[in-house]
Design a protein around this motif. Sequence first.
Motif, PDB file in Angstrom:
ATOM      1  N   CYS A 322       0.827  -1.211   0.000  1.00  0.00           N
ATOM      2  CA  CYS A 322       0.000   0.000   0.000  1.00  0.00           C
ATOM      3  C   CYS A 322       0.858   1.256   0.000  1.00  0.00           C
ATOM      4  CB  CYS A 322      -0.950   0.029   1.199  1.00  0.00           C
ATOM      5  SG  CYS A 322      -0.129   0.175   2.813  1.00  0.00           S
ATOM      6  N   PHE A 323       2.186   1.070   0.129  1.00  0.00           N
ATOM      7  CA  PHE A 323       3.131   2.185   0.203  1.00  0.00           C
ATOM      8  C   PHE A 323       2.686   3.119   1.323  1.00  0.00           C
ATOM      9  CE2 PHE A 323       5.380   5.942  -1.766  1.00  0.00           C
ATOM     10  CZ  PHE A 323       6.645   5.389  -1.693  1.00  0.00           C
ATOM     11  N   CYS A 324       2.523   2.527   2.519  1.00  0.00           N
ATOM     12  CA  CYS A 324       1.935   3.299   3.612  1.00  0.00           C
ATOM     13  C   CYS A 324       2.475   2.848   4.962  1.00  0.00           C
ATOM     14  CB  CYS A 324       0.414   3.169   3.603  1.00  0.00           C
ATOM     15  SG  CYS A 324      -0.233   1.553   4.086  1.00  0.00           S
ATOM     16  N   MET A 325       2.300   3.739   5.951  1.00  0.00           N
ATOM     17  CA  MET A 325       2.659   3.476   7.337  1.00  0.00           C
ATOM     18  C   MET A 325       1.383   3.386   8.157  1.00  0.00           C
ATOM     19  SD  MET A 325       4.816   5.558   5.633  1.00  0.00           S
ATOM     20  CE  MET A 325       4.277   7.188   6.087  1.00  0.00           C
ATOM     21  N   THR A 326       1.386   2.494   9.140  1.00  0.00           N
ATOM     22  CA  THR A 326       0.199   2.286   9.966  1.00  0.00           C
ATOM     23  C   THR A 326       0.608   2.250  11.428  1.00  0.00           C
ATOM     24  OG1 THR A 326      -0.823   0.980   8.204  1.00  0.00           O
ATOM     25  CG2 THR A 326      -1.755   0.760  10.422  1.00  0.00           C
ATOM     26  N   TYR A 327      -0.166   2.964  12.292  1.00  0.00           N
ATOM     27  CA  TYR A 327       0.170   3.082  13.706  1.00  0.00           C
ATOM     28  C   TYR A 327      -0.972   2.633  14.607  1.00  0.00           C
ATOM     29  CZ  TYR A 327       3.475   6.498  11.748  1.00  0.00           C
ATOM     30  OH  TYR A 327       4.444   7.123  10.999  1.00  0.00           O
ATOM     31  N   GLY A 328      -0.627   1.819  15.601  1.00  0.00           N
ATOM     32  CA  GLY A 328      -1.567   1.514  16.654  1.00  0.00           C
ATOM     33  C   GLY A 328      -1.492   2.556  17.758  1.00  0.00           C
ATOM     34  N   ASP A 329      -2.406   2.473  18.728  1.00  0.00           N
ATOM     35  CA  ASP A 329      -2.485   3.452  19.817  1.00  0.00           C
ATOM     36  C   ASP A 329      -1.794   3.008  21.091  1.00  0.00           C
ATOM     37  OD1 ASP A 329      -3.830   5.447  18.441  1.00  0.00           O
ATOM     38  OD2 ASP A 329      -5.785   4.517  18.796  1.00  0.00           O
ATOM     39  N   GLY A 330      -1.153   1.843  21.081  1.00  0.00           N
ATOM     40  CA  GLY A 330      -0.382   1.401  22.228  1.00  0.00           C
ATOM     41  C   GLY A 330      -1.228   0.890  23.375  1.00  0.00           C
ATOM     42  N   GLN A 331      -0.547   0.594  24.484  1.00  0.00           N
ATOM     43  CA  GLN A 331      -1.216   0.039  25.649  1.00  0.00           C
ATOM     44  C   GLN A 331      -2.336   0.959  26.124  1.00  0.00           C
ATOM     45  OE1 GLN A 331      -0.813  -2.847  26.857  1.00  0.00           O
ATOM     46  NE2 GLN A 331       1.273  -3.579  26.487  1.00  0.00           N
ATOM     47  N   ASN A 332      -3.514   0.398  26.310  1.00  0.00           N
ATOM     48  CA  ASN A 332      -4.697   1.128  26.775  1.00  0.00           C
ATOM     49  C   ASN A 332      -5.038   2.328  25.898  1.00  0.00           C
ATOM     50  OD1 ASN A 332      -4.895  -0.570  29.133  1.00  0.00           O
ATOM     51  ND2 ASN A 332      -3.209   0.608  30.031  1.00  0.00           N
ATOM     52  N   ASN A 333      -4.583   2.291  24.661  1.00  0.00           N
ATOM     53  CA  ASN A 333      -4.822   3.371  23.693  1.00  0.00           C
ATOM     54  C   ASN A 333      -4.297   4.725  24.178  1.00  0.00           C
ATOM     55  OD1 ASN A 333      -6.264   1.783  21.713  1.00  0.00           O
ATOM     56  ND2 ASN A 333      -8.010   1.763  23.105  1.00  0.00           N
ATOM     57  N   GLN A 334      -3.206   4.696  24.969  1.00  0.00           N
ATOM     58  CA  GLN A 334      -2.655   5.914  25.547  1.00  0.00           C
ATOM     59  C   GLN A 334      -1.310   6.332  24.959  1.00  0.00           C
ATOM     60  OE1 GLN A 334      -4.383   7.863  28.026  1.00  0.00           O
ATOM     61  NE2 GLN A 334      -5.915   6.485  27.117  1.00  0.00           N
ATOM     62  N   HIS A 335      -0.651   5.463  24.216  1.00  0.00           N
ATOM     63  CA  HIS A 335       0.690   5.755  23.711  1.00  0.00           C
ATOM     64  C   HIS A 335       0.796   5.422  22.225  1.00  0.00           C
ATOM     65  CE1 HIS A 335       2.268   6.474  27.753  1.00  0.00           C
ATOM     66  NE2 HIS A 335       1.613   5.390  28.136  1.00  0.00           N
ATOM     67  N   PRO A 336       0.168   6.208  21.356  1.00  0.00           N
ATOM     68  CA  PRO A 336       0.275   5.946  19.918  1.00  0.00           C
ATOM     69  C   PRO A 336       1.739   5.847  19.484  1.00  0.00           C
ATOM     70  CG  PRO A 336      -1.339   7.649  20.332  1.00  0.00           C
ATOM     71  CD  PRO A 336      -0.640   7.405  21.646  1.00  0.00           C
ATOM     72  N   LEU A 337       1.996   4.962  18.569  1.00  0.00           N
ATOM     73  CA  LEU A 337       3.372   4.738  18.130  1.00  0.00           C
ATOM     74  C   LEU A 337       3.768   5.719  17.029  1.00  0.00           C
ATOM     75  CD1 LEU A 337       2.368   1.984  19.459  1.00  0.00           C
ATOM     76  CD2 LEU A 337       4.323   1.027  18.264  1.00  0.00           C
ATOM     77  N   THR A 338       3.617   7.005  17.313  1.00  0.00           N
ATOM     78  CA  THR A 338       3.809   8.029  16.296  1.00  0.00           C
ATOM     79  C   THR A 338       4.925   9.001  16.627  1.00  0.00           C
ATOM     80  OG1 THR A 338       2.002   9.233  17.368  1.00  0.00           O
ATOM     81  CG2 THR A 338       1.454   7.970  15.401  1.00  0.00           C
ATOM     82  N   SER A 339       5.923   8.563  17.391  1.00  0.00           N
ATOM     83  CA  SER A 339       7.035   9.460  17.713  1.00  0.00           C
ATOM     84  C   SER A 339       7.929   9.661  16.499  1.00  0.00           C
ATOM     85  CB  SER A 339       7.845   8.900  18.886  1.00  0.00           C
ATOM     86  OG  SER A 339       8.494   7.695  18.520  1.00  0.00           O
ATOM     87  N   LEU A 340       8.777  10.673  16.589  1.00  0.00           N
ATOM     88  CA  LEU A 340       9.582  11.099  15.446  1.00  0.00           C
ATOM     89  C   LEU A 340      10.543  10.029  14.956  1.00  0.00           C
ATOM     90  CD1 LEU A 340      10.009  13.509  13.626  1.00  0.00           C
ATOM     91  CD2 LEU A 340      11.539  14.485  15.348  1.00  0.00           C
ATOM     92  N   ASP A 341      11.269   9.374  15.867  1.00  0.00           N
ATOM     93  CA  ASP A 341      12.212   8.357  15.410  1.00  0.00           C
ATOM     94  C   ASP A 341      11.496   7.132  14.860  1.00  0.00           C
ATOM     95  OD1 ASP A 341      11.328   7.534  17.922  1.00  0.00           O
ATOM     96  OD2 ASP A 341      13.323   7.010  18.682  1.00  0.00           O
ATOM     97  N   VAL A 342      10.290   6.860  15.352  1.00  0.00           N
ATOM     98  CA  VAL A 342       9.507   5.761  14.804  1.00  0.00           C
ATOM     99  C   VAL A 342       9.115   6.049  13.361  1.00  0.00           C
ATOM    100  CG1 VAL A 342       7.322   4.523  14.984  1.00  0.00           C
ATOM    101  CG2 VAL A 342       8.655   4.965  17.031  1.00  0.00           C
ATOM    102  N   ALA A 343       8.723   7.287  13.085  1.00  0.00           N
ATOM    103  CA  ALA A 343       8.362   7.675  11.727  1.00  0.00           C
ATOM    104  C   ALA A 343       9.538   7.497  10.788  1.00  0.00           C
ATOM    105  CB  ALA A 343       7.904   9.127  11.707  1.00  0.00           C
ATOM    106  N   GLY A 344      10.689   8.038  11.201  1.00  0.00           N
ATOM    107  CA  GLY A 344      11.877   7.903  10.365  1.00  0.00           C
ATOM    108  C   GLY A 344      12.269   6.455  10.163  1.00  0.00           C
ATOM    109  N   HIS A 345      12.109   5.666  11.198  1.00  0.00           N
ATOM    110  CA  HIS A 345      12.420   4.233  11.110  1.00  0.00           C
ATOM    111  C   HIS A 345      11.554   3.542  10.056  1.00  0.00           C
ATOM    112  CE1 HIS A 345      13.401   0.193  13.003  1.00  0.00           C
ATOM    113  NE2 HIS A 345      12.291  -0.087  12.317  1.00  0.00           N
ATOM    114  N   GLU A 346      10.237   3.708  10.177  1.00  0.00           N
ATOM    115  CA  GLU A 346       9.350   2.970   9.275  1.00  0.00           C
ATOM    116  C   GLU A 346       9.470   3.423   7.832  1.00  0.00           C
ATOM    117  OE1 GLU A 346       8.028   0.256   9.536  1.00  0.00           O
ATOM    118  OE2 GLU A 346       8.229   0.049  11.690  1.00  0.00           O
ATOM    119  N   MET A 347       9.556   4.741   7.601  1.00  0.00           N
ATOM    120  CA  MET A 347       9.687   5.207   6.219  1.00  0.00           C
ATOM    121  C   MET A 347      11.003   4.739   5.611  1.00  0.00           C
ATOM    122  SD  MET A 347       7.945   8.987   6.407  1.00  0.00           S
ATOM    123  CE  MET A 347       7.845   9.208   4.638  1.00  0.00           C
TER     124      MET A 347
END
Length: 531
Positions: A322-347
């Motif tokens: 899909c040429f795309c990135m997908t993020y969950g919201d983490g434990q108890n939907n409180q910590h989305p996996l959308t931090s800056l180094d995570v973005a750079g990592h996945e792309m």
Amino acid sequence: MTSHISRHVSRKRTTLALATAVAAGALLTGTLAASGAQAETATPSAPTAAPMSLSGKAHAGLVKDAQAEAADTAKALKLGSKEKLVVRDVVKDRDGTTHTRYERTYDGLPVLGGDLIVHTSKSGAREGVTRATHRSIDVATTGATLKAAPSGARKVVWAASGTPRLAYEKVVDSTDADGTPSRLHLITDARTGKKIYQYDDIRTDTGTGNSQYSGKVGIGTTKTGSGYALTDATRGGHSTYNLGGGSSGKGTLFTDSDDTWGDGTVNDPATAGVDAAYGAQETWDFYKKTFGRSGIRGDGKGAYSRVHYGNAYVNAFWDDSCFCMTYGDGQNNQHPLTSLDVAGHEMTHGVTSATAGLNYSGESGGLNEATSDIFGTAVEFYANNPSDPGDYLIGEKIDINGDGTPLRYMDKPSKDGSSLDYWSHRAGHVDVHYSSGIANHFFYLLSEGSGKKTINGVAYDSPTYDGSKVTGIGRDKADQIWYKALTTYFTSTTKYKDARAGTLKAASDLYGANSAEYKAVAAAWTAVNVK
């Protein structure tokens, strides 16, 4: 076949996939039309052997020209009459040298592990070839001795290991227990029916508008008839979508009436969208300004991001299909996996797929993961965001372990309890997120050197395998060396000894064979027991 592979998530501890994170600013003004094709320009202040910045149109022209000459190139390389070359990418250096990456076919069948890179001087003289395999291909593609193909399988030639042979590749779509989609590729011998290899082409890992992690930031948006859309027209049209707890489709494009997005907390669904958009934006800018690369595939086209995947999904992932990135919201939907180094990592998983295509298994899989950690870290330093200053820690913002510790450490990888500090024969037999520690450690040593130091308030103490002292050359030069090796010397089957050779060649190209940079590369590899 997707050119690199992802792992099944380890259950030893909670893990998350590093996806394209986006941090966005509160008040964002939106948007310019996409700029038109630009002429080739050299990356400022870069060595002459560094890659030239190419517009999407210029890059496409190089690919077209190379494909027109592919038959002649195959003859010059003395490939067999049944073998053909298909251009996958072209990198052009400031000095005019080109590096053309090819996939190969045999009797019309894809050759898995048959990729190669031809290096050509400005004058047109061939300067060398980097191959995923040096074995010649001579296989019968039909015959009564072949096993019946599994339903839905395609016939291929397997050349990534051992003697090239006829094989079947079947793709099985499923969902892991934690909700991560799986797209498993199974390679079986066409004559014996035995499994040769398998990999999953969904890349996963653990893992600022008003953003949750990067504070108040500016993000690219687009004016619509009734407001604004979270689409960045200046960066290839990257868009951010809300899955709203779903696990399929694109979801709903984020829109807003006043161009102010999120409230910095998980109470507003747009907050995660801001983080994801910001991360994609900073990653795009990092690759463009540092290496002259326009987008993940170098063609000026943006990917897209999806947030709020599933329910309390503690993961994120990159998907080539899909040429795309997908993020969950983490434990108890409180910590989305959308931090800056995570973005750079996945792309960066997408960049690796579009270039070296490092197989996501064994040592090449460890190098694939390390490449994402290396450039995810580089994106964080590049962004220079006071809410998330650069460091050599991976996933320190998303509290993946539930105790405030980061997911991985680059100065001494074994501090996470599982990653390898140094190469050993185990490297090809452990999870790729743990074997990645060897290259992460190498990169830290090359950038910063060994021993104790404090950077941006974080204390590090990096050891060496042989007790040697390593003097760093700085992260900027280390970035240039790793990128050049990735895009011009690494192939799908590169292992650690090959990575040493490739980075030394890159350092020689960029800074000279007798340079301090070249010697530092050698010393840093030796310090992690890659000799």
